[in-house]
Design a protein around this motif. Structure first.
Motif, PDB file in Angstrom:
ATOM      1  N   LEU A   1      45.085  28.738  44.387  1.00 47.94           N
ATOM      2  CA  LEU A   1      44.940  30.943  45.726  1.00 47.94           C
ATOM      3  C   LEU A   1      45.651  32.097  44.494  1.00 47.94           C
ATOM      4  O   LEU A   1      45.214  33.055  44.867  1.00 47.94           O
ATOM      5  CB  LEU A   1      45.154  30.382  46.879  1.00 47.94           C
ATOM      6  CG  LEU A   1      46.624  30.399  46.751  1.00 47.94           C
ATOM      7  CD1 LEU A   1      47.161  31.933  47.334  1.00 47.94           C
ATOM      8  CD2 LEU A   1      46.238  29.298  48.699  1.00 47.94           C
ATOM      9  N   LEU A   2      46.689  31.116  43.696  1.00 49.44           N
ATOM     10  CA  LEU A   2      46.755  32.810  43.043  1.00 49.44           C
ATOM     11  C   LEU A   2      46.103  32.890  41.903  1.00 49.44           C
ATOM     12  O   LEU A   2      47.318  34.183  41.595  1.00 49.44           O
ATOM     13  CB  LEU A   2      47.907  31.334  42.522  1.00 49.44           C
ATOM     14  CG  LEU A   2      49.744  31.636  43.415  1.00 49.44           C
ATOM     15  CD1 LEU A   2      50.893  30.651  42.779  1.00 49.44           C
ATOM     16  CD2 LEU A   2      50.093  32.584  44.537  1.00 49.44           C
ATOM     17  N   VAL A   3      45.378  32.737  41.134  1.00 45.19           N
ATOM     18  CA  VAL A   3      44.480  33.241  40.181  1.00 45.19           C
ATOM     19  C   VAL A   3      43.708  34.379  40.971  1.00 45.19           C
ATOM     20  O   VAL A   3      44.004  35.580  40.404  1.00 45.19           O
ATOM     21  CB  VAL A   3      43.731  31.679  39.459  1.00 45.19           C
ATOM     22  CG1 VAL A   3      43.058  32.754  38.428  1.00 45.19           C
ATOM     23  CG2 VAL A   3      44.386  31.131  39.270  1.00 45.19           C
ATOM     24  N   PRO A   4      43.222  33.997  41.966  1.00 44.95           N
ATOM     25  CA  PRO A   4      42.562  35.343  42.312  1.00 44.95           C
ATOM     26  C   PRO A   4      43.615  35.974  43.543  1.00 44.95           C
ATOM     27  O   PRO A   4      43.439  38.016  43.272  1.00 44.95           O
ATOM     28  CB  PRO A   4      41.681  34.947  43.807  1.00 44.95           C
ATOM     29  CG  PRO A   4      42.059  33.695  43.907  1.00 44.95           C
ATOM     30  CD  PRO A   4      42.984  32.916  43.030  1.00 44.95           C
TER      31      PRO A   4
ATOM     32  N   ALA B   1      45.321  41.668  42.970  1.00 43.32           N
ATOM     33  CA  ALA B   1      47.107  42.856  42.581  1.00 43.32           C
ATOM     34  C   ALA B   1      46.043  43.341  41.443  1.00 43.32           C
ATOM     35  O   ALA B   1      46.541  44.710  41.061  1.00 43.32           O
ATOM     36  CB  ALA B   1      47.850  41.987  41.662  1.00 43.32           C
ATOM     37  N   GLY B   2      46.080  43.454  40.309  1.00 40.80           N
ATOM     38  CA  GLY B   2      45.172  43.905  39.604  1.00 40.80           C
ATOM     39  C   GLY B   2      44.504  44.553  39.428  1.00 40.80           C
ATOM     40  O   GLY B   2      44.521  46.071  38.697  1.00 40.80           O
ATOM     41  N   CYS B   3      43.785  44.277  40.071  1.00 37.49           N
ATOM     42  CA  CYS B   3      42.322  45.219  40.417  1.00 37.49           C
ATOM     43  C   CYS B   3      42.872  45.973  41.385  1.00 37.49           C
ATOM     44  O   CYS B   3      42.547  47.069  41.349  1.00 37.49           O
ATOM     45  CB  CYS B   3      41.834  44.650  41.367  1.00 37.49           C
ATOM     46  SG  CYS B   3      40.754  43.176  40.235  1.00 37.49           S
ATOM     47  N   GLU B   4      44.174  45.902  42.583  1.00 41.07           N
ATOM     48  CA  GLU B   4      44.528  47.290  42.577  1.00 41.07           C
ATOM     49  C   GLU B   4      45.404  48.690  41.754  1.00 41.07           C
ATOM     50  O   GLU B   4      45.313  48.903  42.749  1.00 41.07           O
ATOM     51  CB  GLU B   4      45.431  46.713  44.041  1.00 41.07           C
ATOM     52  CG  GLU B   4      44.969  46.336  44.831  1.00 41.07           C
ATOM     53  CD  GLU B   4      44.372  47.070  45.935  1.00 41.07           C
ATOM     54  OE1 GLU B   4      43.765  48.092  45.930  1.00 41.07           O
ATOM     55  OE2 GLU B   4      45.254  46.867  47.037  1.00 41.07           O
ATOM     56  N   VAL B   5      45.821  47.644  41.224  1.00 42.60           N
ATOM     57  CA  VAL B   5      46.481  48.759  40.057  1.00 42.60           C
ATOM     58  C   VAL B   5      45.091  49.665  38.908  1.00 42.60           C
ATOM     59  O   VAL B   5      45.924  50.490  39.262  1.00 42.60           O
ATOM     60  CB  VAL B   5      47.228  48.171  38.528  1.00 42.60           C
ATOM     61  CG1 VAL B   5      47.931  48.939  37.897  1.00 42.60           C
ATOM     62  CG2 VAL B   5      48.719  46.697  39.472  1.00 42.60           C
TER      63      VAL B   5
ATOM     64  N   LEU C   1      37.611  37.633  44.682  1.00 41.75           N
ATOM     65  CA  LEU C   1      37.265  37.618  46.172  1.00 41.75           C
ATOM     66  C   LEU C   1      36.031  35.842  45.712  1.00 41.75           C
ATOM     67  O   LEU C   1      36.354  35.518  46.762  1.00 41.75           O
ATOM     68  CB  LEU C   1      36.450  38.272  46.658  1.00 41.75           C
ATOM     69  CG  LEU C   1      36.464  38.313  47.792  1.00 41.75           C
ATOM     70  CD1 LEU C   1      37.223  37.874  48.438  1.00 41.75           C
ATOM     71  CD2 LEU C   1      35.631  39.145  48.666  1.00 41.75           C
ATOM     72  N   ILE C   2      34.983  36.037  44.968  1.00 46.36           N
ATOM     73  CA  ILE C   2      34.562  34.720  44.730  1.00 46.36           C
ATOM     74  C   ILE C   2      35.206  33.749  44.613  1.00 46.36           C
ATOM     75  O   ILE C   2      34.725  32.346  44.784  1.00 46.36           O
ATOM     76  CB  ILE C   2      33.318  34.736  44.342  1.00 46.36           C
ATOM     77  CG1 ILE C   2      32.075  36.056  44.386  1.00 46.36           C
ATOM     78  CG2 ILE C   2      32.498  33.199  43.971  1.00 46.36           C
ATOM     79  CD1 ILE C   2      31.541  36.296  43.508  1.00 46.36           C
TER      80      ILE C   2
END
Length: 408
Positions: free
Chosen positions: A49-52, A57-61, A78-79
C-alpha cells in the motif's frame, strides 16, 4: 526535447508532504481500509500500500501545476490501492486531487470531469445492484460519489464562484477606467470651451484697443486721438464686463441665485445672460464704432435653441474681429437666414493684401468657430472667394436650428 512540468506551488508541496506523513503514520500502526484476508486484496501485507500512497502524494504536489496529469496518475494509483489493504490517506488525497483538477484545470476539464464522475456514480449504483440484487451493492455507488463526484462538484462550484468574482472585478476596473476616461474627456472639453469663450470675449475688444491705440500714437491729431481714446475706453469697459460675466459663470455655472455676483455692462449687480442673436445690432454698432463699414441682414431668428444662438453670435463676433484686423477697405456684410431647419451664417469682407494684420492675434479664431459649428453637428468653412465686388474673405457656417417658425 521533453516538455518540463511547471514548478509546483509551495502550498502543494506542504500538502503532499503532510499526506505522505499521515499515510506513513497509519501504515506504522498497521491501520488499513481492508483486512489482509479480504477477497479484493490481491497484494496482501503492509508494504504494497506504500506504492499508491507515495504516488498519490506526488500527485498532490502537482495538483495545481499539472492538474490533468495529476488526476490521471492519481486515478491509476487509486485503482492500485484497491488491490492492497488500502490507506485512508490515499483515498482522502485522491478526493483533493479530483477537486483540484476541476478547480485549476482547463475549462473543458472543469465541464467534463463532473459529468464523467456523475455517470460513474450512477453506473456504480445501478449496475452492481442489478447484478447482485443486494442492498450492500448500493454502497459502491455511494463510495464512488463520495470519492469522485462530490469533490468534482465542489471544485466546479468554487470555480464558478471565483470566475464570477473575477468577472465582477474586471467589470469594476473597466467601469473605473471608463469613468476616468469620461472625466478626462469632460475636463478637456471644458477647457476647450473656456478657451473659446475667453478668446471670443477678449479678442474683439483687445483688437479694437490695439488698432485705435496705434492710430492715436501714429497721428498727431488731437481730434483723432480723442476719438481713439473714446473707443479704447468703451472697449475696455465692455471687455471688463464680459470678463466679469465669464468669471461669475465659472464660479457658479448654474447661474442661479447662489451665483457669485458680477457686474453687467451697465454697472449693475448680477451676471448677465449669455449673448444671443438679439444682441447682433449692438455688436454691429460696436464694430462700426471701431471703424468697420458693416451691413447687417438678419432674417427671422426667434425660437432658436440657446446653444445655436450663442454659437451664431460668437461666429459673427469673431468674423467681425478678423475683419477689423485683416480686411481691406470696403464694406463688411453679415447675413443670417433660417431655412429648412437650419441657420445659415455668411460674413464677407474685402480681402486684404497688407503685409500683416492691424493687431496681433493668436490664430485660434478660425479653430474656435469650426469647433463651435462641429459641436452642434453643423458645418463651417472660411477662405477667399471671388465676387462681384472683387476678392472677398467669406465665412460660411450652417447650424441646426430645429423646426422653422412662422414670423408673427
Amino acid at each position: 526535447m521533453a516538455a518540463r512540468l511547471p514548478r509546483p506551488h509551495r502550498f502543494d508541496l506542504y500538502v503532499g508532504l503532510a499526506g505522505l506523513l499521515g499515510g506513513l503514520l497509519l501504515w506504522g500502526i498497521g491501520l488499513g481500509l481492508r483486512p489482509a484476508g479480504e477477497a479484493m486484496v490481491l497484494l496482501p501485507g503492509a508494504w504494497p500500500l506504500l506504492v499508491p500512497l507515495v504516488v498519490m502524494a506526488g500527485c498532490e504536489v502537482l495538483r495545481r501545476a499539472a492538474p490533468r496529469t495529476a488526476l490521471l496518475t492519481a486515478t491509476a494509483a487509486l485503482i492500485m490501492d484497491t488491490v492492497t489493504q488500502g490507506s485512508l490517506v490515499t483515498v482522502l488525497m485522491y478526493t483533493d486531487v479530483m477537486y483540484a483538477a476541476v478547480l485549476y484545470g482547463t475549462p473543458a476539464s472543469a465541464r467534463r470531469i463532473p459529468r464523467i464522475t456523475g455517470l460513474l456514480t450512477v453506473a456504480g449504483t445501478v449496475v452492481p445492484f442489478a447484478v447482485w440484487r443486494v442492498p450492500e451493492a448500493l454502497l459502491i455507488g455511494v463510495a464512488t460519489g463520495v470519492v469522485a463526484f462530490a469533490p468534482a462538484s465542489t471544485g466546479l462550484i468554487v470555480r464558478n464562484h471565483r470566475e464570477a468574482a473575477e468577472a465582477a472585478r474586471l467589470r469594476a476596473e473597466q467601469t473605473a477606467l471608463l469613468a476616468e476616461m469620461d472625466r478626462t474627456q469632460a475636463v478637456t472639453a471644458e477647457r476647450a470651451r473656456m478657451a473659446r469663450e475667453l478668446h471670443d470675449l477678449v479678442a474683439n475688444h483687445l483688437s479694437a484697443i490695439a488698432i485705435h491705440s496705434t492710430a492715436a500714437l501714429s497721428l498727431d491729431d488731437p481730434d483723432t486721438t480723442r476719438r481713439a481714446l473714446h473707443v479704447i475706453r468703451e472697449n475696455s469697459v465692455e471687455g471688463l464686463a464680459e470678463m466679469r460675466r465669464l468669471i461669475g459663470i465659472l464660479r457658479d455655472d448654474s447661474g442661479g441665485p447662489g451665483a457669485s455676483p458680477g457686474l453687467s455692462a451697465s454697472g449693475q449687480g448680477g451676471i448677465p445672460v449669455a449673448p444671443t442673436l438679439d444682441g447682433l445690432d449692438a455688436l454691429v454698432d460696436t464694430a462700426r464704432a471701431n471703424g468697420l463699414a458693416v451691413g447687417l441682414d438678419a432674417g427671422h431668428g426667434e425660437g432658436l435653441p440657446a446653444p445655436v444662438g450663442l454659437a451664431a453670435y460668437r461666429i459673427v463676433q469673431e468674423s467681425l474681429t478678423n475683419a477689423l484686423k485683416h480686411a481691406g477697405p470696403g464694406r463688411v456684410s453679415v447675413a443670417l437666414r433660417r431655412r429648412d431647419g437650419s441657420l445659415d451664417i455668411v460674413v464677407t469682407s474685402p480681402y486684404g493684401d497688407r503685409d500683416g494684420p492691424r493687431a496681433p492675434g493668436s490664430g485660434a479664431g478660425l479653430v474656435g468657430m469650426r469647433e463651435r459649428a462641429a459641436l452642434l453637428d453643423g458645418t463651417f468653412e472660411a477662405g477667399p472667394e471671388d465676387s462681384a465686388e472683387g476678392k472677398v474673405w467669406a465665412v460660411r457656417a450652417t447650424l441646426p436650428a430645429g423646426e422653422d417658425e412662422e414670423p408673427a
